[in-house]
Design an enzyme around this catalytic site. Structure first.
Site, mmCIF file in Angstrom:
data_model
loop_
_atom_site.group_PDB
_atom_site.id
_atom_site.type_symbol
_atom_site.label_atom_id
_atom_site.label_comp_id
_atom_site.label_asym_id
_atom_site.label_seq_id
_atom_site.Cartn_x
_atom_site.Cartn_y
_atom_site.Cartn_z
ATOM 1 N N GLN A 295 0.793 -1.255 -0.102
ATOM 2 C CA GLN A 295 0.244 0.092 0.014
ATOM 3 C C GLN A 295 0.972 1.161 0.235
ATOM 4 O O GLN A 295 1.875 1.355 0.682
ATOM 5 C CB GLN A 295 -0.867 -0.059 1.246
ATOM 6 C CG GLN A 295 -1.886 -1.093 1.290
ATOM 7 C CD GLN A 295 -3.184 -0.856 0.169
ATOM 8 O OE1 GLN A 295 -3.164 0.224 -0.232
ATOM 9 N NE2 GLN A 295 -4.057 -1.861 0.124
ATOM 10 N N TYR A 324 -4.741 -13.392 -2.892
ATOM 11 C CA TYR A 324 -3.924 -12.296 -3.546
ATOM 12 C C TYR A 324 -3.156 -11.525 -2.375
ATOM 13 O O TYR A 324 -2.974 -10.633 -2.079
ATOM 14 C CB TYR A 324 -5.109 -11.152 -3.976
ATOM 15 C CG TYR A 324 -6.079 -11.543 -4.958
ATOM 16 C CD1 TYR A 324 -5.808 -11.518 -6.182
ATOM 17 C CD2 TYR A 324 -7.294 -11.835 -4.358
ATOM 18 C CE1 TYR A 324 -6.815 -12.063 -6.998
ATOM 19 C CE2 TYR A 324 -8.237 -12.237 -5.150
ATOM 20 C CZ TYR A 324 -8.020 -12.551 -6.683
ATOM 21 O OH TYR A 324 -9.075 -12.740 -7.541
ATOM 22 N N GLU A 345 -0.629 -16.076 -4.374
ATOM 23 C CA GLU A 345 -0.082 -14.867 -5.104
ATOM 24 C C GLU A 345 0.447 -15.174 -6.305
ATOM 25 O O GLU A 345 1.362 -16.300 -6.709
ATOM 26 C CB GLU A 345 0.842 -14.061 -4.009
ATOM 27 C CG GLU A 345 1.538 -12.922 -5.146
ATOM 28 C CD GLU A 345 0.561 -11.975 -5.362
ATOM 29 O OE1 GLU A 345 0.864 -11.641 -6.553
ATOM 30 O OE2 GLU A 345 -0.135 -11.485 -4.535
ATOM 31 N N ASP A 393 -8.075 -9.624 -0.947
ATOM 32 C CA ASP A 393 -7.596 -8.451 -1.321
ATOM 33 C C ASP A 393 -7.358 -8.240 -2.940
ATOM 34 O O ASP A 393 -6.023 -8.030 -3.452
ATOM 35 C CB ASP A 393 -6.541 -7.983 -0.635
ATOM 36 C CG ASP A 393 -6.190 -6.259 -0.570
ATOM 37 O OD1 ASP A 393 -7.038 -5.636 -1.522
ATOM 38 O OD2 ASP A 393 -5.180 -5.980 -0.121
ATOM 39 N N CYS A 420 -10.735 -2.083 -3.797
ATOM 40 C CA CYS A 420 -10.067 -0.859 -4.075
ATOM 41 C C CYS A 420 -11.063 -0.154 -5.102
ATOM 42 O O CYS A 420 -10.632 0.488 -5.827
ATOM 43 C CB CYS A 420 -8.628 -0.846 -4.338
ATOM 44 S SG CYS A 420 -8.279 -2.005 -5.904
#
Length: 463
Positions: A295, A324, A345, A393, A420
């Site tokens: 982030q 993720y 991932e 995420d 997001c």
């Protein structure tokens, strides 16, 4: 190719020079929305309640785009745009709106998305007030600036919205001061050493992008020079000069190609210095390689992650899947509360970082798997691995439909979705709400002065 004469004849709206518009609301990208001749019009930098004079710049079948000329009636929520900053600069779409109104806007974004997509019982979903960021300015710890040379003048900065035009930046008020300082020092070194700069007009190899990332915990700075082509003359010597700059501990080269629409290429090579920089969240350490996702607002990241994990009802017997997973942040933060963490991932470098981060934090109950969530989760189900808790995420595109179908089959009891993008979250909730109730949605302001949205949805399996 568009026939301009036909277009003008059949689109008389474009013949209007200046129009007066009353702004009704803000759009998802922060632009003002009004109506002209019963057609919706988007006007950047205009605010709800304002009466503005605008110029119509583009006409489309269902909407218009306009440019703000002047304000006839100003909103009481309008504030001064930052001084010495080019208003064309992207990433400051809400900098003219007071902060309390920005927080309200981000709450309304998800409510509007729920209204649009209608997931089950959407009217009853509790949307909490947006959690404000501790810093409204200078919070971004990563600067990704483009560089170009035209007529021997070097520009370093960001693209203007909807454009390949680079805005040469003397200052970017959401970017940390140290990352900006290093960016401009690198620009001077490139100029002084006559390092080749990529030129798309002539397909000339050289540096295309300068990426500077700083750890909030250690102040270490990692620099990556994204290049077109591999063998850039004196790039090693440039790296030797860059690492002499304050707090810089490593310099990398990332190789891209002209046909790559993304900033990053697939190959990254260390030129000099450390392999990683180290970040810290909630007393856990995390190493970051250049391409690893993290982030951009480190202080607010602690708030986002701690809030998300608090919504999971974990216990010592829980098996938590961190989809993720990135560099393993969420799974490692939760590892002390559960029996096992399984992280998934797709980026190999991130998996390597996650595995290293486990060793760094002495976490022995976490496993990280390289691959797509859409393929690995169904395989886990076939292998009989029971998933008690799940945290996702995903990127802005949201969840893959096949993944959603798998989730509706394996039905983890405890489920938190970090998003997001309010639109893709609301869209995904339509399918997920076939088996889950959405207990609440908590918006978190990760990027003040922008319309970028981040939020947490807590889902509970219906009995």
């Amino acid at each position: 190719m568009r026939n301009e004469a036909y277009f003008e004849k059949n689109n008389p709206i474009t013949s209007e020079k200046d129009v007066i518009i009353t702004i009704k609301r803000l759009g998802i990208n922060g632009e003002g929305i009004g109506y002209y001749k019963k057609k919706i019009i988007f006007i950047p930098n205009a605010l709800p309640g304002e009466v503005v004079v605008a110029k119509i710049t583009e006409t489309f079948p269902k909407y218009l785009e306009g440019e703000l000329i002047r304000i006839k009636e100003k909103s009481p929520h309008r504030v001064a745009f930052p001084k010495n900053v080019n208003p064309e600069t992207g990433g400051l779409e809400l900098a003219h709106l007071d902060y309390d109104s920005q927080l309200l806007f981000k709450k309304e974004l998800i409510k509007d998305s729920l209204l649009k997509f209608h997931p089950r019982n959407y009217q009853k979903i509790k949307v909490k007030n947006t959690i404000p960021a501790p810093k409204q300015w200078y919070y971004r710890n990563k600067a990704q600036y483009q560089i170009e040379s035209i007529k021997n003048k070097i520009s370093l900065g960001m693209y203007a919205p909807k454009s390949q035009k680079i805005i040469d930046l003397p200052i970017m008020p959401t970017q940390s001061k140290n990352t900006q300082k290093i960016e401009f020092a690198i620009k001077k070194l490139i100029e002084k050493m006559h390092i080749a700069i990529a030129d798309s007009r002539y397909k000339k190899d050289g540096i295309k992008t300068v990426v500077v990332r700083q750890s909030h915990a250690t102040d270490e700075i990692q620099v990556t020079l994204v290049t077109i082509g591999k063998n850039i003359k004196n790039l090693d010597k440039l790296a030797e000069k860059i690492i002499e700059l304050e707090n810089v501990v490593s310099v990398f080269q990332n190789e891209s190609q002209w046909n790559n629409p993304l900033v990053w290429g697939n190959k990254t090579t260390k030129l000099i210095g450390k392999n990683y920089i180290t970040e810290q969240i909630l007393n856990k350490k995390f190493i970051l390689s250049p391409r690893a996702f993290f982030q951009l607002n480190p202080e607010q990241t602690e708030v986002l992650y701690s809030t998300a994990l608090n919504y999971l009802e974990l216990n010592a017997n829980s098996v938590l899947v961190d989809a993720y997973a990135g560099v393993g942040t969420l799974g490692i933060l939760a590892s002390e509360k559960v029996k096992q963490v399984i992280g998934i991932e797709s980026i190999p470098e991130a998996i390597a970082d996650a595995q290293f981060n486990c060793r760094l934090n002495n976490v022995k109950n976490a496993e990280y798997i390289n691959g797509s969530v859409e393929k690995i989760l169904p395989q886990m189900q076939k292998d009989g691995i029971a998933i008690d808790a799940l945290i996702v995420d995903p990127p802005r595109t949201g969840l893959n439909k096949q993944l959603v179908k798998t989730l509706l089959t394996c039905k983890p009891k405890d489920f938190v979705y970090i998003s997001c993008n309010p639109s893709t979250l609301a869209r995904d909730l339509v399918l997920l709400s076939q088996a889950y109730d959405v207990r609440l949605i908590q918006p978190v302001d990760m990027m003040p002065q922008t319309p970028r949205w981040e939020g947490i949805a807590k889902l509970v399996l219906r009995k």
